[in-house]
Design a protein around this motif. Sequence first.
Motif, PDB file in Angstrom:
ATOM      1  N   GLN A 115       0.851  -1.388  -0.043  1.00  0.00           N
ATOM      2  CA  GLN A 115       0.211   0.079   0.034  1.00  0.00           C
ATOM      3  C   GLN A 115       0.937   1.241  -0.110  1.00  0.00           C
ATOM      4  OE1 GLN A 115       0.905  -1.978   2.500  1.00  0.00           O
ATOM      5  NE2 GLN A 115       0.445  -0.659   4.635  1.00  0.00           N
ATOM      6  N   GLY A 116       2.023   1.274   0.282  1.00  0.00           N
ATOM      7  CA  GLY A 116       3.056   2.204   0.191  1.00  0.00           C
ATOM      8  C   GLY A 116       3.403   2.666   1.695  1.00  0.00           C
ATOM      9  N   ALA A 117       4.649   3.248   1.908  1.00  0.00           N
ATOM     10  CA  ALA A 117       5.104   3.783   3.025  1.00  0.00           C
ATOM     11  C   ALA A 117       6.039   4.549   2.849  1.00  0.00           C
ATOM     12  CB  ALA A 117       5.427   2.598   4.179  1.00  0.00           C
ATOM     13  N   VAL A 118       7.466   4.392   3.126  1.00  0.00           N
ATOM     14  CA  VAL A 118       8.482   5.163   2.605  1.00  0.00           C
ATOM     15  C   VAL A 118       8.545   5.400   1.004  1.00  0.00           C
ATOM     16  CG1 VAL A 118      10.974   5.141   2.364  1.00  0.00           C
ATOM     17  CG2 VAL A 118       9.641   4.558   4.436  1.00  0.00           C
ATOM     18  N   GLY A 119       8.198   4.047   0.358  1.00  0.00           N
ATOM     19  CA  GLY A 119       8.002   4.171  -0.995  1.00  0.00           C
ATOM     20  C   GLY A 119       6.762   3.862  -1.432  1.00  0.00           C
ATOM     21  N   PRO A 120       6.607   4.236  -2.772  1.00  0.00           N
ATOM     22  CA  PRO A 120       5.019   4.328  -3.324  1.00  0.00           C
ATOM     23  C   PRO A 120       4.433   2.836  -3.235  1.00  0.00           C
ATOM     24  CG  PRO A 120       6.601   4.401  -5.169  1.00  0.00           C
ATOM     25  CD  PRO A 120       7.422   4.326  -3.794  1.00  0.00           C
ATOM     26  N   ALA A 121       3.072   2.923  -3.535  1.00  0.00           N
ATOM     27  CA  ALA A 121       2.257   1.988  -3.354  1.00  0.00           C
ATOM     28  C   ALA A 121       2.666   1.137  -4.603  1.00  0.00           C
ATOM     29  CB  ALA A 121       0.712   2.251  -3.499  1.00  0.00           C
ATOM     30  N   MET A 122       2.366  -0.183  -4.653  1.00  0.00           N
ATOM     31  CA  MET A 122       3.082  -1.210  -5.693  1.00  0.00           C
ATOM     32  C   MET A 122       2.042  -1.365  -6.824  1.00  0.00           C
ATOM     33  SD  MET A 122       5.998  -2.539  -4.519  1.00  0.00           S
ATOM     34  CE  MET A 122       6.292  -1.200  -5.531  1.00  0.00           C
ATOM     35  N   LYS A 123       0.771  -0.909  -6.765  1.00  0.00           N
ATOM     36  CA  LYS A 123      -0.443  -1.229  -7.605  1.00  0.00           C
ATOM     37  C   LYS A 123       0.300  -0.750  -9.239  1.00  0.00           C
ATOM     38  CE  LYS A 123      -5.338  -1.687  -7.708  1.00  0.00           C
ATOM     39  NZ  LYS A 123      -5.395  -2.958  -7.184  1.00  0.00           N
TER      40      LYS A 123
END
Length: 139
Positions: free
Chosen positions: A73-81
């Motif tokens: 869902q994203g955190a430090v890095g963006p969401a994977m979708k």
Amino acid sequence: MSDDKGFTAKEALGFATFAAVGLVLGIAAYQAGGRLSGAGSGAVVASAGAATTPDGQALYVGNCAGCHGGQGQGAVGPAMKPSAAWSDAEFKEAVLHGHAPGGRELKNVMPRFGTIGLDGAPATDAQLQALHKYLGTLP
Ligand code: HEC
């Protein structure tokens, strides 16, 4: 009679406490076991190479989830979708070398797995495909 009753109640409490501690220890042991077998299967995949289908979820959890979130869902890095929908070749370029589609260079916070490897060994195409496929299964 009444003595018997009191003793039984104490015994029951003792048993309940014992059972609760046992449950907690059991859960801890189960989780530790899962972690150990996860590390173990990683080692097997690394040594067996293409012979074994890599576990995309284990690779994601071990190498990516800390920055991209447990569910992508994203955190430090963006969401994977968005990147789950890229081609395998595009995904591979981004993960190994930080080259995203459209000539976009990813920031250095995103590791270059072509340099550092996956789980301590050079990343294989099969691993990257398994990872990419797993991302496609996330909500
Ligand atoms: C130390 C944190 C970190 C780790 C670990 C990490 N990433 Fe990233 N990742 C990032 C950041 C931050 C970006 C955004 C970089 C940018 O936009 O320039 C990113 C970007 C990406 C992108 C591009 C997404 C997009 O839509 O632009 C992909 C794909 C990606 N990461 C995949 C992975 C995979 C797969 C793993 C595990 C093998 C992983 N990342 C591990 C931090 C991390």
